[in-house]
Scaffold this active site. Structure first.
Site, PDB file in Angstrom:
ATOM      1  N   GLU A  63       6.295 -10.400   3.724  1.00 36.21           N
ATOM      2  CA  GLU A  63       7.670 -10.243   3.383  1.00 36.21           C
ATOM      3  C   GLU A  63       8.827 -10.068   4.148  1.00 36.21           C
ATOM      4  O   GLU A  63       9.673  -9.198   4.013  1.00 36.21           O
ATOM      5  CB  GLU A  63       7.897  -9.396   1.881  1.00 36.21           C
ATOM      6  CG  GLU A  63       6.914  -9.534   0.608  1.00 36.21           C
ATOM      7  CD  GLU A  63       7.379  -9.043  -0.471  1.00 36.21           C
ATOM      8  OE1 GLU A  63       7.182  -9.595  -1.502  1.00 36.21           O
ATOM      9  OE2 GLU A  63       7.644  -7.580  -0.450  1.00 36.21           O
ATOM     10  N   GLU A  73       1.437 -13.632  -4.405  1.00 38.01           N
ATOM     11  CA  GLU A  73       1.286 -12.353  -5.301  1.00 38.01           C
ATOM     12  C   GLU A  73       1.995 -12.826  -6.561  1.00 38.01           C
ATOM     13  O   GLU A  73       3.061 -12.991  -7.046  1.00 38.01           O
ATOM     14  CB  GLU A  73       2.231 -11.133  -4.735  1.00 38.01           C
ATOM     15  CG  GLU A  73       1.745 -10.424  -3.530  1.00 38.01           C
ATOM     16  CD  GLU A  73       2.577  -9.546  -2.995  1.00 38.01           C
ATOM     17  OE1 GLU A  73       3.573  -8.835  -3.758  1.00 38.01           O
ATOM     18  OE2 GLU A  73       2.243  -8.966  -1.835  1.00 38.01           O
TER      19      GLU A  73
END
Length: 646
Positions: free
Chosen positions: A204, A278
Site C-alpha cells: 500500500e 485484500e
C-alpha cells in the site's frame, strides 16, 4: 525434496493445475543423479509461472484464477498451522497469502530468527504439502495492524530516519534483512518447483508515497536476490495513482463495490487480469470502541459479483488469529487509538479457528464455481471451560524492579528506543518506569510527551493518569523530598499513515513541574520478556490475604489433564497483561470490546500451568475461562465512515 540447490517438487498441484511426475531419486546411481539433478533444475527454470499477459491469469500456460485467503503464521500457534490451512483449502480456496514481519525476524540488528513459531520456510512447505499455492508479502513494511507495520523499532534510534524511503539508513537496513530473508524464499518459488507463484512489492505504498524511487528500490532488491515470480503491488483506490511501479501488476483492496474500485483498476491497467488483493471480510478493533462486524450475506453477494466478473480475490483476513504479546498496532489519523490483541476480524474462521456462517456460505458459493469437488472441512477443534483459577499470591511492581535487566540514569528522560537495553537496540515494547525526586508540588505537565499512557505516582501512591487527552496532573504541595514515578506504557505503534516516523515511545521530551523541566531520571525497562517473568519466580511473593500494592503481578495455577484451547476472562479486573507458562497472551482492558484472551491448547501442559496477570489498578481473587471469545456490543463496518487502513 531438495537435491543440491534445486528444489524438486513432486506433484502437489492444486485442483485445476498440473502436477509434476514423481521420480524416485534413491533408485538412481550417483552419476545418474547428477545428470537427473541438472535436468530437473533446467526443466524447473523453464516452468511457466503465474503470468498476467491478458485479462486473465495463466499458470503453467493454463487459465488460472487466484482464490486466496490470508492467514499469518505469526498470529497462529505453529501446532495449529495445519488445521487452519486445511480449513482454508476445504473452503474452496487455492492460494495462501501471508505477510512477513521484519520486527520478529530481526528483533535486534543482525540477530535473525527463522525457527519455531517463525519458521517461514516450514509454513510455506506445509502449504505446498496441502496443495496450496502461496503469494508472499515480504514487506519490508506490512501494515497488518502490527506494531510499526512490522518495521523493527531500533530503526527509530536514527534521529534522521525516514521510513519507507530511499534514505540510506533505511535502505541499508532493508538490504541486510533481505540478504537473510530472500535466500530462504527463492528455492520455494514456482519455477524451482515450489508453491510461491507471486511476491508483493512493499504494501500500500500509494497511500504513503513519500519517495518516487522507493518502490523501484524494493523491486530491484527482490529481483537482484533471485525473486523471479510475478510481482504485484497492493493499494486502495486512492493509492493506485501513486502505488505502481514499472513491470509490476497492480491490485486493489476493497470491501464494497459501490465506489467503482474494480472498474478504476481496469481503466488504469487495461488488458491485465483484475485482482482484489485484500477483500476485507471484516475489520479490526480498537480499545474503547465497539466490535466491528460485516454481514455474511452482504459479503457473499459482493464476492459473487466479483467472481462473475472474472476477478481473482484474496480474503483479508480468512483467519485473523491473535496479535500475541505487545504486537498489536494503533491508528492515528488525528486521534491515537490502540488496537486490541484479538485479531478476530469477523473473518470466516474465528480467532480460535472455528467455522462461522461466513465460512459455510463462502464454501457453498465457491463450490459452485469449482470444476472439482472441494475436500471436506476438518472436524471442529474442541475447546474447554476450565474451572476458575484462584489467585494465591501477588508481588508489587516496585518489588519486581530487582528483576529488571536494564536500569539507566540520565539528566533528561530518554525514549524507549534509545535506552541502552537489548544490546543497545533499545526497548521495543511494554512499559518503562521513569523516576526522579521532587521537592515541591504544583502542576505536572507532560507537554504531550507521554507515549502513550502514564500512571503517575508520588512515593508509590497513584495520583493520576497522563495520556494524549490528559496532559496535566496536580501534585500536592510538600517541601519534603518525594519520588515521582511515571509508569509509561507503549500501547502500540501506529501501523498506517504519515505518523510512522514519529513512533518513539516512553517519554519523548521534557515534562515540567510548575513550568520547570524535571531532571535526573532513573529509567527501568519493563519489556516483560520471558527472562523477566522467569526471574520473578525467585522473588518473595505475598499471599492474597494481604492487600496488594498496585500495580502488581498476580499468580495462580491452572491444573490441566488434557491441554485444550480456551479463553481467559478477567471480569472485574481493570487493565494489564496476561502470561501463561511464560507466554504473553496480550493485553486485557475492561474498556473492551475484547473481553477474553485466546489461550491455545498447545501452550498448556498436562499438570500445573502458571498464570501471571500484571494488573495496573484492580484485581479479584479469580481468573475465569470461556469456550468462546466475548466482544460485547457490535457495529457493522458499513455503518461507519472509515479510511482504508489495511
Amino acid at each position: 525434496m531438495f537435491s543440491g540447490n534445486c528444489f524438486i517438487h513432486l506433484d502437489f498441484g492444486p485442483a485445476g493445475t498440473a502436477g509434476t511426475a514423481s521420480v524416485s531419486a534413491p533408485l538412481l546411481s550417483a552419476a545418474s543423479l547428477i545428470v537427473f539433478d541438472s535436468f530437473i533444475c533446467k526443466r524447473m527454470s523453464e516452468r511457466e509461472g503465474l503470468r498476467a499477459d491478458s485479462t486473465h491469469f495463466t499458470l503453467a500456460g493454463a487459465p488460472f484464477r487466484i482464490l486466496g485467503g490470508s492467514i499469518h503464521y505469526f498470529r497462529v500457534p505453529r501446532a495449529h498451522w495445519r488445521d487452519r490451512l486445511l480449513k482454508l483449502k476445504a473452503c474452496g480456496l487455492n492460494t495462501l497469502t501471508t505477510y512477513v514481519p521484519w520486527n520478529l525476524h530481526e528483533p535486534e540488528r543482525g540477530v535473525y530468527v527463522f525457527q519455531d513459531q517463525l519458521d517461514l520456510e516450514a509454513y510455506i512447505r506445509l502449504a505446498a504439502e496441502l496443495g496450496l499455492w502461496v503469494i508472499l508479502r515480504p514487506g519490508p513494511y506490512i501494515c497488518a495492524e502490527w506494531d510499526l507495520g512490522g518495521l523493527p523499532s531500533w530503526l527509530l534510534q536514527d534521529k534522521k530516519m525516514k521510513l519507507r524511503t530511499t534514505y540510506s539508513g533505511f535502505t541499508s537496513a532493508v538490504s541486510s534483512y533481505f540478504d537473510k530473508l530472500i535466500p530462504r524464499i527463492t528455492p520455494l518459488q514456482y519455477k524451482k518447483g515450489g508453491p510461491i507463484i507471486a511476491v508483493q512489492v512493499e504494501n500500500e505504498y500509494g497511500s504513503y508515497a513519500k519517495d518516487e524511487q522507493y518502490l523501484s528500490f524494493i523491486k530491484e532488491a527482490l529481483l537482484s536476490r533471485g525473486i523471479s515470480e510475478l510481482l504485484m503491488t497492493s493499494d486502495n483506490r486512492e493509492g493506485l495513482k501513486c502505488g505502481g511501479v514499472d513491470g509490476v501488476l497492480q491490485t486493489v483492496n476493497l470491501q464494497k463495490l459501490s465506489y467503482g474500485d474494480v472498474q478504476h483498476l481496469a481503466e488504469l491497467q487495461p488488458q491485465k487480469p483484475l485482482m482484489v488483493m485484500e477483500y476485507w471480510s471484516g475489520w479490526f478493533d480498537v480499545w474503547g470502541e465497539l466490535h466491528h462486524v460485516f454481514s455474511a450475506q452482504e459479503m457473499i453477494s459482493i464476492v459473487r459479483e466479483l467472481l462473475d466478473r472474472g476477478v481473482s480475490i484474496n480474503f483479508y483476513m480468512f483467519h485473523g488469529g491473535s496479535s500475541f504479546g505487545f504486537m498489536s498496532g494503533a491508528v492515528d489519523l488525528g486521534t491515537y487509538k490502540p488496537q486490541t490483541s484479538s485479531y478476530d476480524y469477523d473473518a470466516p474462521l474465528t480467532e480460535s479457528g472455528d467455522y462461522t456462517t461466513k465460512y459455510h456460505l463462502l464454501r457453498s458459493l465457491l463450490s459452485s464455481y469449482s470444476k472439482e469437488a472441494i475436500i471436506e472441512p476438518p472436524a471442529v477443534q474442541s475447546k474447554r471451560v476450565y474451572q476458575p483459577v484462584v489467585v494465591t499470591q501477588h508481588i508489587s511492581l516496585w518489588e519486581s524492579l530487582q528483576c529488571v535487566e536494564t536500569s539507566f540514569q540520565a539528566d533528561d528522560p530518554v525514549s524507549m528506543e534509545n535506552l541502552p537495553a537489548n544490546n543497545n537496540n533499545g526497548q521495543s515494547y511494554g512499559y518503562t518506569l521513569y523516576q526522579t525526586d521532587i521537592y515541591s508540588g504544583g502542576e505536572l505537565n507532560s507537554r504531550n510527551h507521554v507515549r502513550d499512557r502514564a500512571l503517575v505516582f508520588i512515593d508509590r501512591e497513584l495520583i493520576g493518569v497522563l495520556d494524549y487527552r490528559t496532559q496535566k496532573v496536580k501534585i500536592p504541595q510538600s517541601k519534603s523530598e518525594r519520588t515521582l514515578s511515571l509508569l509509561v506504557e507503549n500501547c502500540g505503534r501506529v501501523n498506517y499513515g504519515p505518523a510512522l516516523d514519529s513512533q518513539q515511545k516512553g517519554l519523548v521530551g521534557d515534562i515540567t513541574l510548575e513550568n520547570v523541566p524535571l531532571k535526573k531520571f532513573t529509567m527501568h525497562c519493563l519489556d516483560m520478556k520471558p527472562g523477566f517473568i522467569n526471574s520473578l519466580q525467585s522473588r518473595k511473593w505475598t499471599s492474597v490475604g494481604e492487600k496488594p500494592t498496585y500495580p502488581a503481578f498476580f499468580r495462580g495455577s491452572l491444573v490441566v489433564d488434557q491441554p485444550t484451547d480456551t479463553f481467559v476472562k478477567l471480569p472485574n479486573w481493570s487493565k494489564g497483561v496476561v502470561f501463561v507458562n511464560g507466554q504473553n497472551l496480550g493485553r486485557h482492558w475492561s474498556v473492551g470490546p475484547q473481553k477474553a484472551l485466546y489461550l491455545p491448547g498447545p501452550w498448556l501442559k498436562s499438570g500445573e500451568n502458571e498464570i501471571i496477570v500484571f494488573e495496573e489498578f484492580r484485581a479479584t481473587e479469580t481468573i475465569h475461562f470461556a469456550e468462546n471469545p466475548e466482544f460485547g456490543k457490535t457495529i457493522d463496518v458499513s455503518t461507519q465512515l472509515f479510511c482504508t487502513l489495511m
